[in-house]
Design an enzyme around this catalytic site. Structure first.
Site, PDB file in Angstrom:
ATOM      1  N   ASP A  46      49.120  18.259 -12.334  1.00 48.03           N
ATOM      2  CA  ASP A  46      47.796  18.080 -11.736  1.00 48.03           C
ATOM      3  C   ASP A  46      46.753  18.781 -12.595  1.00 48.03           C
ATOM      4  OD1 ASP A  46      48.835  16.729  -9.600  1.00 48.03           O
ATOM      5  OD2 ASP A  46      48.294  18.208  -8.080  1.00 48.03           O
ATOM      6  N   LYS A 103      44.672  10.058  -7.889  1.00 47.20           N
ATOM      7  CA  LYS A 103      45.035   9.878  -6.488  1.00 47.20           C
ATOM      8  C   LYS A 103      43.972   9.084  -5.740  1.00 47.20           C
ATOM      9  CE  LYS A 103      47.465  14.313  -6.042  1.00 47.20           C
ATOM     10  NZ  LYS A 103      48.833  13.966  -5.678  1.00 47.20           N
ATOM     11  N   GLY A 175      49.948  22.278  -2.269  1.00 50.79           N
ATOM     12  CA  GLY A 175      48.961  23.344  -2.313  1.00 50.79           C
ATOM     13  C   GLY A 175      49.413  24.646  -1.692  1.00 50.79           C
ATOM     14  N   LYS A 187      66.636  16.948   0.138  1.00 51.56           N
ATOM     15  CA  LYS A 187      67.954  17.018   0.778  1.00 51.56           C
ATOM     16  C   LYS A 187      68.068  16.004   1.917  1.00 51.56           C
ATOM     17  CE  LYS A 187      69.393  21.640  -0.527  1.00 51.56           C
ATOM     18  NZ  LYS A 187      69.608  23.041  -0.110  1.00 51.56           N
ATOM     19  N   GLY A 240      54.584  22.152  -4.035  1.00 53.99           N
ATOM     20  CA  GLY A 240      54.880  23.585  -3.978  1.00 53.99           C
ATOM     21  C   GLY A 240      55.650  24.139  -5.164  1.00 53.99           C
ATOM     22  N   GLY A 261      51.610  20.604  -8.923  1.00 51.78           N
ATOM     23  CA  GLY A 261      50.225  20.541  -8.481  1.00 51.78           C
ATOM     24  C   GLY A 261      49.496  21.812  -8.804  1.00 51.78           C
ATOM     25  N   SER A 262      49.296  22.635  -7.788  1.00 52.83           N
ATOM     26  CA  SER A 262      48.529  23.861  -7.974  1.00 52.83           C
ATOM     27  C   SER A 262      49.293  24.908  -8.780  1.00 52.83           C
ATOM     28  CB  SER A 262      48.181  24.447  -6.604  1.00 52.83           C
ATOM     29  OG  SER A 262      47.754  23.427  -5.743  1.00 52.83           O
TER      30      SER A 262
END
Lengths: 322, 205
Positions: A46, A103, A175, A187, A240, A261-262
Site C-alpha cells: 500500500d 481500491k 489498519g 485457516k 495487519g 497495508g499500513s
C-alpha cells in the site's frame, strides 16, 4: 495448477479488435487471472505517494496499491473513505514500472469504471473504503481490467469469484498492524477447502450441492474448487501484516503472496522493512533467511497496532453477507 | 545419464505453470527427466536447462542477486546451458531494458541476450491481449499468444534470430542456447514451445 478459464467467457469485459493483421482479444479470464499468476510469491505494498511507490519498487514489491490514506489512517480519520485521487494514481503509474493497483468502494460500479479508464492494472473492491452497496458487489465480468476481492471464508471467496474476481485476498482486519484476523481467515478457508475436497473425493454429489446452497454459490464453482482442493484463483494474505515473520507465517499457510497495508509505511523503518518483508516472503521456506530478514527491522519501530477484540469498526464485516 | 534435469527459477512468478508444461513436454517427447523449482545457487549448479518464468523482472532480478543465484545462472549460461526466458524471464536474459513510460532502467540483468527490450511495450494490463501468432522458423505455424503487460524487443544484435513478430514488434527470439518470448506459453495448454526448449537441451546433452 490453478486453472485460468473462468465460468463466463463472453461478457462485456471481453473486447475483440484487430491490431494490424492480427485479431486480438482483451479482458479474458486467462488474461485477468494470468495477471494475478504473475504476482505469485510477491508482496503488494500500500502506498499513498510517488516517493513511497518508488521505495516499494526498489525494495522488490511486485505491485503497489494506491490509497488516499493508509488503512490505519482511514480508521483514525473516520468519515467516508473513497477511491484515491486520480492525479496521484497517474503520477505513480508514470514513476514505477511495476503494476499499479487502486481500491474502489464495495459495489461502487462507477468508481471502478473510473479506475479502469485510468488504466490501473488491477482494481481492489475493498472493505477498507466505505461500502457503496453492501448487498451487491460489482459484477466484475463487465470489466476488462481484473479485480481482487477480500474474503474471510470460503463462501465469500467463491461468491466473489463467481462475480468475476480474478484474485482473492484474505480480509484480515486492515489498519490494525495485527495479523491475527488474517491468520484466522486463511485457516477458515483452508479448513473449508479440506472439507469440500473430502466430499468431492468421496464422490458425494448430493453433499456438494448442499455445500453450494450453504455457501450461496453455484454448484459448478464449488465442484471446481473441491476438485482442486484450493481456490481456483490466486490467493494472497492481507490485513495487519507488519513484520517479515508475519509474511512468512502466512506463506506457510498456503497463501500465494501477501499484501502489506499500513505495516510498512506506518513503521519508522519503512525502507528496511519493505525489503525485509519481500525477502521473508520469497524465502519463507528457509527459517534462517526469515531470521535474517527479521533482523533487518527493529521491533521498536513497528507500528503500535491494535487489539482486534475492542475495535469500533470491523472493516472485515463490510459486504461479507452478500 | 538417467534423464535430464530442468529447473524453473522459483524466486517469484508463475512457477507451477512452467513446471507442469515442462513435465508434459518431456513426457510427450518420450524422454526421462525431472523438473524442479530452483532458488539457490546449489540447486542451479546441477541443471541441464533452466526456465526463467513470468513475473516481475525487477523482483526476480533483485532477489536472485541477493542470494547469489544470478551469478550461478550466468556461469551456467556461459557454459552452454540452454535457458528459456518468458516475459520477465526474457527481460532478465537481455543486455538492456527500458520501460515504455518510465524510460531507461537500472535493474539487475543477466546480460546475455543481445537485444534491447522495451518493457510494458503493449501498454498496461487493460491492453493485455490474446492473439494467434506463428514461429515458422522452428516449425510452429500456429501458437496461442498470451501477452500480459508484455515486453517487446526493439533492437537485436547480429547473432539474434527473430522467431516471431506481432504487428512489426519482435516477440520471440533465439540466440544460441537462449530462447526468449514476450508471451506466456505456460498459460495456454499448448506445450509445443516447451517441447522445442526441451529438445534444445536434448541436443546439447
Amino acid at each position: 495448477m490453478i486453472p485460468l478459464s473462468g465460468d463466463l467467457g463472453d461478457t462485456k469485459g471481453v473486447v475483440k479488435e484487430k491490431i494490424g493483421s492480427f485479431g486480438t482479444t482483451r479482458g479474458t479470464s486467462t488474461l485477468k487471472r494470468g495477471f494475478a499468476h504473475m504476482l505469485k510469491n510477491g508482496v503488494v505494498m500500500d502506498v499513498t505517494t510517488v516517493e513511497q511507490a518508488q521505495i516499494a519498487e526498489d525494495a522488490g514489491a511486485v505491485a503497489v496499491m494506491v490509497l488516499d490514506k493508509l488503512p490505519s489512517d482511514v480508521r483514525k480519520a473516520g468519515g467516508v473513505a473513497r477511491t484515491a485521487s486520480i492525479r496521484i494514481i497517474q503520477e505513480i503509474m508514470d514513476s514505477v514500472t511495476i503494476p499499479v493497483m487502486a481500491k474502489c468502494r464495495i459495489g461502487h460500479v462507477y468508481e471502478a469504471m473510473v479506475l479502469q479508464e485510468t488504466n490501473v492494472d488491477m482494481i481492489d473492491e475493498s472493505e477498507v473504503l466505505t461500502p457503496a452497496d453492501e448487498n451487491r458487489h460489482i459484477w466484475k465480468w463487465d470489466f476488462t481490467s481484473p479485480f481482487v476481492n477480500g474474503a474471510r471464508n470460503l463462501g465469500e471467496a467463491l461468491r466473489r469469484i463467481e462475480e468475476g474476481a480474478a484474485m482473492i485476498r484474505t480480509k484480515g482486519e486492515p489498519g490494525t498492524g495485527n495479523v491475527a484476523e488474517a491468520v484466522i481467515h486463511i485457516k477458515n478457508v483452508n479448513t473449508e477447502l479440506r472439507r469440500i475436497k473430502s466430499i468431492y473425493d468421496a464422490g458425494d454429489e448430493q453433499d456438494l450441492i448442499s455445500v453450494a446452497r450453504e455457501l450461496k454459490v453455484s454448484y459448478s464453482v464449488v465442484e471446481q474448487t473441491a476438485s482442486l482442493g484450493r481456490l481456483p484463483v490466486v490467493n494472497f494474505a492481507a490485513g495487519g501484516i507488519s513484520t517479515p515473520a508475519d509474511a512468512a507465517y502466512l506463506m506457510t499457510l498456503g497463501c500465494d503472496g501477501v499484501f502489506v497495508g499500513s505495516g510498512i509505511f506506518k513503521a519508522d523503518d519503512a525502507k528496511e522493512r519493505a525489503q525485509a518483508i519481500v525477502l521473508a516472503t520469497t524465502f519463507w521456506e528457509d527459517p534462517d533467511k526469515v531470521k535474517e530478514a527479521q533482523k533487518m527491522i527493529d521491533e521498536r519501530q513497528s507500528m503500535l497496532g491494535l487489539d482486534t477484540k475492542n475495535l469500533e469498526l470491523r472493516m472485515q464485516e463490510r459486504g461479507s453477507t452478500a | 545419464m538417467s534423464g535430464i534435469n530442468i529447473g524453473i527459477l522459483a524466486v517469484q512468478g508463475d512457477v507451477a505453470e512452467n513446471i507442469l508444461a515442462t513435465k508434459m513436454a518431456i513426457e510427450d517427447l518420450g524422454m526421462e527427466g525431472i523438473v524442479t523449482e530452483v532458488k539457490t545457487p546449489e540447486q542451479i549448479s546441477d541443471l541441464d536447462g533452466l526456465v526463467i518464468p513470468g513475473g516481475e523482472s525487477t523482483v526476480i532480478g533483485t532477489l536472485s542477486l541477493v542470494n547469489g543465484s544470478l551469478k550461478k545462472i550466468k556461469e551456467k549460461i556461459a557454459n552452454g546451458m540452454p535457458v528459456f526466458g518468458i516475459c520477465a524471464g526474457m527481460i532478465m536474459l537481455s543486455k538492456k531494458a527500458k520501460d515504455r513510460v518510465v524510460g531507461e532502467m537500472d535493474q539487475p540483468l543477466l546480460d546475455f541476450l543481445d537485444v534491447k527490450i522495451e518493457r510494458n511495450a503493449f501498454g498496461r494490463q487493460k491492453d493485455s491481449f490474446e492473439s494467434e501468432i506463428s514461429m515458422d522458423k522452428i516449425g510452429i505455424s500456429k501458437f496461442p499468444g498470451v501477452f500480459i503487460r508484455a515486453p517487446s524487443i526493439i533492437e537485436t544484435g547480429k547473432d539474434v534470430e527473430v522467431l516471431s513478430k506481432f504487428n512489426e514488434k519482435i516477440i520471440a527470439v533465439k540466440q544460441g542456447n537462449i530462447l526468449g518470448t514476450s508471451f506466456h506459453p505456460e498459460l495456454t495448454g499448448d506445450i509445443s514451445l516447451h517441447k522445442y526448449f526441451v529438445s534444445m537441451i536434448r541436443k546439447k546433452n
